[in-house]
Design a protein around this motif. Structure first.
Motif, PDB file in Angstrom:
ATOM      1  N   LEU A  32       2.127   4.479  26.616  1.00  0.00           N
ATOM      2  CA  LEU A  32       2.450   3.096  26.274  1.00  0.00           C
ATOM      3  C   LEU A  32       1.785   2.710  24.955  1.00  0.00           C
ATOM      4  CD1 LEU A  32       3.767   0.401  27.431  1.00  0.00           C
ATOM      5  CD2 LEU A  32       1.449  -0.164  28.167  1.00  0.00           C
ATOM      6  N   LEU A  33       0.513   3.098  24.797  1.00  0.00           N
ATOM      7  CA  LEU A  33      -0.230   2.789  23.570  1.00  0.00           C
ATOM      8  C   LEU A  33       0.333   3.557  22.374  1.00  0.00           C
ATOM      9  CD1 LEU A  33      -3.879   2.745  24.984  1.00  0.00           C
ATOM     10  CD2 LEU A  33      -2.448   0.783  24.363  1.00  0.00           C
ATOM     11  N   VAL A  34       0.719   4.817  22.597  1.00  0.00           N
ATOM     12  CA  VAL A  34       1.354   5.584  21.524  1.00  0.00           C
ATOM     13  C   VAL A  34       2.632   4.885  21.073  1.00  0.00           C
ATOM     14  CG1 VAL A  34       2.566   7.732  20.973  1.00  0.00           C
ATOM     15  CG2 VAL A  34       0.380   7.815  22.158  1.00  0.00           C
ATOM     16  N   GLY A  35       3.432   4.444  22.039  1.00  0.00           N
ATOM     17  CA  GLY A  35       4.671   3.744  21.714  1.00  0.00           C
ATOM     18  C   GLY A  35       4.425   2.453  20.952  1.00  0.00           C
ATOM     19  N   MET A  36       3.383   1.711  21.326  1.00  0.00           N
ATOM     20  CA  MET A  36       3.066   0.470  20.621  1.00  0.00           C
ATOM     21  C   MET A  36       2.735   0.746  19.157  1.00  0.00           C
ATOM     22  SD  MET A  36       0.857  -1.791  23.372  1.00  0.00           S
ATOM     23  CE  MET A  36       0.726  -3.149  22.196  1.00  0.00           C
ATOM     24  N   ALA A  37       1.957   1.801  18.908  1.00  0.00           N
ATOM     25  CA  ALA A  37       1.590   2.144  17.534  1.00  0.00           C
ATOM     26  C   ALA A  37       2.807   2.610  16.740  1.00  0.00           C
ATOM     27  CB  ALA A  37       0.514   3.222  17.547  1.00  0.00           C
ATOM     28  N   VAL A  38       3.674   3.398  17.378  1.00  0.00           N
ATOM     29  CA  VAL A  38       4.899   3.856  16.710  1.00  0.00           C
ATOM     30  C   VAL A  38       5.788   2.666  16.381  1.00  0.00           C
ATOM     31  CG1 VAL A  38       7.051   5.133  17.032  1.00  0.00           C
ATOM     32  CG2 VAL A  38       4.887   6.178  17.684  1.00  0.00           C
ATOM     33  N   GLY A  39       5.957   1.759  17.344  1.00  0.00           N
ATOM     34  CA  GLY A  39       6.784   0.581  17.118  1.00  0.00           C
ATOM     35  C   GLY A  39       6.234  -0.317  16.026  1.00  0.00           C
ATOM     36  N   ALA A  40       4.921  -0.440  15.974  1.00  0.00           N
ATOM     37  CA  ALA A  40       4.303  -1.289  14.951  1.00  0.00           C
ATOM     38  C   ALA A  40       4.570  -0.760  13.551  1.00  0.00           C
ATOM     39  CB  ALA A  40       2.797  -1.378  15.205  1.00  0.00           C
ATOM     40  N   ASP A  41       4.733   0.555  13.425  1.00  0.00           N
ATOM     41  CA  ASP A  41       4.900   1.141  12.097  1.00  0.00           C
ATOM     42  C   ASP A  41       6.239   0.783  11.468  1.00  0.00           C
ATOM     43  OD1 ASP A  41       3.520   3.145  10.214  1.00  0.00           O
ATOM     44  OD2 ASP A  41       5.561   3.937  10.316  1.00  0.00           O
ATOM     45  N   TYR A  42       7.253   0.497  12.269  1.00  0.00           N
ATOM     46  CA  TYR A  42       8.570   0.204  11.718  1.00  0.00           C
ATOM     47  C   TYR A  42       8.568  -0.992  10.771  1.00  0.00           C
ATOM     48  CZ  TYR A  42      11.129   3.649  14.469  1.00  0.00           C
ATOM     49  OH  TYR A  42      11.637   4.807  14.980  1.00  0.00           O
ATOM     50  N   PRO A  43       8.167  -2.170  11.211  1.00  0.00           N
ATOM     51  CA  PRO A  43       8.171  -3.301  10.283  1.00  0.00           C
ATOM     52  C   PRO A  43       7.168  -3.144   9.149  1.00  0.00           C
ATOM     53  CG  PRO A  43       7.121  -3.908  12.359  1.00  0.00           C
ATOM     54  CD  PRO A  43       7.762  -2.573  12.572  1.00  0.00           C
ATOM     55  N   ILE A  44       6.051  -2.458   9.424  1.00  0.00           N
ATOM     56  CA  ILE A  44       5.033  -2.269   8.387  1.00  0.00           C
ATOM     57  C   ILE A  44       5.580  -1.407   7.257  1.00  0.00           C
ATOM     58  CG2 ILE A  44       2.765  -1.284   7.888  1.00  0.00           C
ATOM     59  CD1 ILE A  44       2.078  -1.850  10.894  1.00  0.00           C
ATOM     60  N   ALA A  45       6.059  -0.215   7.605  1.00  0.00           N
ATOM     61  CA  ALA A  45       6.491   0.747   6.603  1.00  0.00           C
ATOM     62  C   ALA A  45       7.784   0.320   5.913  1.00  0.00           C
ATOM     63  CB  ALA A  45       6.670   2.125   7.250  1.00  0.00           C
ATOM     64  N   THR A  46       8.739  -0.231   6.680  1.00  0.00           N
ATOM     65  CA  THR A  46      10.016  -0.597   6.060  1.00  0.00           C
ATOM     66  C   THR A  46       9.869  -1.805   5.137  1.00  0.00           C
ATOM     67  OG1 THR A  46      10.690  -1.956   7.966  1.00  0.00           O
ATOM     68  CG2 THR A  46      11.347   0.369   7.966  1.00  0.00           C
ATOM     69  N   SER A  47       9.012  -2.754   5.506  1.00  0.00           N
ATOM     70  CA  SER A  47       8.780  -3.906   4.632  1.00  0.00           C
ATOM     71  C   SER A  47       8.152  -3.458   3.321  1.00  0.00           C
ATOM     72  CB  SER A  47       7.868  -4.927   5.320  1.00  0.00           C
ATOM     73  OG  SER A  47       8.490  -5.488   6.459  1.00  0.00           O
ATOM     74  N   LEU A  48       7.164  -2.575   3.401  1.00  0.00           N
ATOM     75  CA  LEU A  48       6.497  -2.082   2.198  1.00  0.00           C
ATOM     76  C   LEU A  48       7.480  -1.335   1.304  1.00  0.00           C
ATOM     77  CD1 LEU A  48       3.663  -1.987   0.919  1.00  0.00           C
ATOM     78  CD2 LEU A  48       3.324   0.222   2.018  1.00  0.00           C
ATOM     79  N   LEU A  49       8.298  -0.479   1.902  1.00  0.00           N
ATOM     80  CA  LEU A  49       9.271   0.281   1.122  1.00  0.00           C
ATOM     81  C   LEU A  49      10.308  -0.637   0.496  1.00  0.00           C
ATOM     82  CD1 LEU A  49      10.396   3.017   0.222  1.00  0.00           C
ATOM     83  CD2 LEU A  49      11.633   3.144   2.394  1.00  0.00           C
ATOM     84  N   ALA A  50      10.828  -1.590   1.262  1.00  0.00           N
ATOM     85  CA  ALA A  50      11.855  -2.502   0.739  1.00  0.00           C
ATOM     86  C   ALA A  50      11.331  -3.326  -0.424  1.00  0.00           C
ATOM     87  CB  ALA A  50      12.344  -3.423   1.853  1.00  0.00           C
ATOM     88  N   GLU A  51      10.071  -3.743  -0.362  1.00  0.00           N
ATOM     89  CA  GLU A  51       9.517  -4.636  -1.371  1.00  0.00           C
ATOM     90  C   GLU A  51       9.130  -3.925  -2.654  1.00  0.00           C
ATOM     91  OE1 GLU A  51       6.510  -6.714   0.827  1.00  0.00           O
ATOM     92  OE2 GLU A  51       7.996  -7.608   2.165  1.00  0.00           O
ATOM     93  N   PHE A  52       9.081  -2.609  -2.649  1.00  0.00           N
ATOM     94  CA  PHE A  52       8.787  -1.836  -3.851  1.00  0.00           C
ATOM     95  C   PHE A  52      10.036  -1.194  -4.464  1.00  0.00           C
ATOM     96  CE2 PHE A  52       4.141  -1.458  -2.801  1.00  0.00           C
ATOM     97  CZ  PHE A  52       3.658  -1.798  -4.053  1.00  0.00           C
ATOM     98  N   THR A  53      11.089  -0.996  -3.674  1.00  0.00           N
ATOM     99  CA  THR A  53      12.205  -0.160  -4.103  1.00  0.00           C
ATOM    100  C   THR A  53      13.218  -0.935  -4.937  1.00  0.00           C
ATOM    101  OG1 THR A  53      11.964   1.147  -2.092  1.00  0.00           O
ATOM    102  CG2 THR A  53      14.015   1.393  -3.302  1.00  0.00           C
ATOM    103  N   PRO A  54      13.668  -0.382  -6.082  1.00  0.00           N
ATOM    104  CA  PRO A  54      14.729  -1.016  -6.879  1.00  0.00           C
ATOM    105  C   PRO A  54      16.008  -1.171  -6.062  1.00  0.00           C
ATOM    106  CG  PRO A  54      13.669   0.760  -8.115  1.00  0.00           C
ATOM    107  CD  PRO A  54      13.171   0.860  -6.706  1.00  0.00           C
ATOM    108  N   ARG A  55      16.768  -2.216  -6.368  1.00  0.00           N
ATOM    109  CA  ARG A  55      17.936  -2.557  -5.556  1.00  0.00           C
ATOM    110  C   ARG A  55      18.955  -1.417  -5.463  1.00  0.00           C
ATOM    111  NH1 ARG A  55      20.584  -7.490  -8.832  1.00  0.00           N
ATOM    112  NH2 ARG A  55      19.177  -7.226 -10.585  1.00  0.00           N
TER     113      ARG A  55
END
Length: 447
Positions: A114-137
């Motif tokens: 359950l804890l592993v899943g929580m950490a994996v799930g948390a990474d989605y908004p973290i990593a995708t937001s960071l990538l989207a905000e740096f990447t050219p359109r």
């Protein structure tokens, strides 16, 4: 250089490529963690004398964790930043994965997964937001869509690793569950030193830090003044319930659910196909990995055509044609094995467009201050559908058979096509602040 050209029209650099690679670690681990447990239960179930209910709970525990972690991670990344949590969540995966090796009872194992899943799930908004905000359109769609490719790569890797570790002996399942710590360690080391999003820093008033990141990534002349403005500087979670953003959240959650529920149904159908092709025992695990290749091919093809085809046409066609493949599977469940396999492969390839857009649309349709929260909430809501698929598909297969199960999956997929025709916006070619702004063409059809 104009404000939009600094970020949105910048050339694709080594920094962008590395950031995309490092961000793909979360989807890879998701596919790996959710798939490796299926192989582990072959040994784990008999050794711990697990009932069907216990096996189902352990199998779904990471999925439940992802449901909780995705929304929590989204909230935290909007509040405390992307970069800090970008490594902390993976450290949690490492610790909990290793601890599974010494799990002595099913309750302890359920909690750890359950804890592993929580950490994996948390990474989605973290990593995708960071990538989207740096990447050219120009490259934002392909790079965000590429994250889904890594989910299937992780799933295929898990089947191969699981099959290899079965030969270890009675402790094989322990090594399988602990093995997620190895890729997580590699990813966290690679992520060290990743800068914070200058968009988020600017929104928080940390202008000196934002300027430093701009100079580091985009050149010595870049500054916060080059950041395009976004509407709603004082926005918060309440924006999700206001006209416009509520409609977007409903659309994203609905299409994501329509995409993921049949996917789990098809994964449940996969072993039946392999059995029809006389692939049993150890060959079933290798065969499952090979079948996953079709999903990878679909996601890669979607990456290639998304800028040429556009978001809206891609999601409509992806739902419609993959739904047709499922419909034919449901109407002709007794067709020859090559025909069944061809239709299955067609579904896997054609659904790639909707899979890629699971990460593209949420990041493009919401502003910086609530982007992580929106991605996390949409991901969490989609996991409800995933849980429904996990629990109900085996029951449906037993009670109604493959044909009816595939017809239900087809209906859900075709519903996704209908919803997309009604609500899907076109965000191709828009800068991030433009696609996220209310009252623009990106809102057309949404709400």
């Amino acid at each position: 250089m104009t404000a939009s050209s600094v970020l949105d029209d910048a050339p694709l650099s080594r920094f962008h490529k590395r950031l995309a690679l490092y961000s793909s670690g979360g989807p890879f681990l998701d596919g790996y963690v959710l798939s490796i447990v299926g192989v582990a239960l072959v040994q784990l179930g008999p050794q711990m004398h697990l009932s069907d209910t216990a096996q189902g709970l352990i199998g779904a525990s990471a999925l439940i964790g992802i449901f909780c972690g995705a929304f929590l991670g989204g909230y935290l990344t909007d509040k405390f930043g992307r970069q800090v949590l970008y490594t902390i969540d993976l450290i949690a995966i490492i610790g909990c994965s290793v601890a599974q090796f010494w799990a002595s009872d099913p309750v302890w194992l359920f909690v750890l997964r359950l804890l592993v899943g929580m950490a994996v799930g948390a990474d989605y908004p973290i990593a995708t937001s960071l990538l989207a905000e740096f990447t050219p359109r120009r490259y934002r769609g392909p790079l965000l869509g590429g994250l889904m490719v890594m989910w299937f790569v992780g799933a295929a890797t898990a089947y191969v690793v699981g099959e290899a570790l079965l030969s270890v002996g009675d402790t094989g399942w322990r090594w399988m569950l602990a093995s997620a710590a190895l890729p997580a360690t590699v990813i966290v080391l690679l992520r060290l030193g990743t800068p914070e999003s200058p968009r988020w820093l600017a929104k928080k008033g940390r202008l000196d830090e934002a300027n430093a990141v701009m100079r580091k990534v985009f050149g010595s002349e870049a500054s916060v003044a080059d950041l395009p403005g976004e509407e709603g500087d004082n926005a918060g979670l309440t924006l999700l319930w206001r006209s416009g953003y509520l409609g977007r959240m409903l659309f994203v959650s609905a299409f994501w659910t329509c995409s993921i529920v049949p996917l789990f149904a098809v994964y449940a159908f996969g072993p039946r196909i392999l059995g029809a092709l006389h692939l049993n025992g150890s060959l079933a695990n290798i065969g499952s990995a090979l079948i996953t290749v079709f999903f990878v091919v679909g996601c890669v093809l979607a990456m290639v055509v998304i800028n040429r085809m556009g978001r809206r046409p891609l999601i409509i066609h992806s739902f419609a044609w993959s739904g047709l493949a499922l419909l034919l599977l449901g109407l002709f469940p007794a067709a020859p094995a090559p025909v069944i396999m061809t239709l299955f492969a067609a579904y896997a390839v054609l659904i790639g467009g909707t899979q890629n857009l699971q990460w593209i649309y949420p990041n493009e349709l919401f502003p910086t201050e609530i982007r992580g929260t929106a991605v996390g909430l949409a991901s969490s809501l989609s996991r409800i559908g995933a849980a429904v698929g996990t629990y109900l598909v085996p029951l449906a297969l037993t009670s109604w058979g493959i044909g009816t199960t595939m017809l239900i999956a087809a209906a859900i997929t075709l519903l996704g096509a209908v919803l997309s025709m009604r609500w899907a916006p076109e965000t191709r070619g828009l800068a991030l602040h433009e696609s996220a702004a209310l009252g623009t063409s990106a809102t057309a059809g949404v709400g």
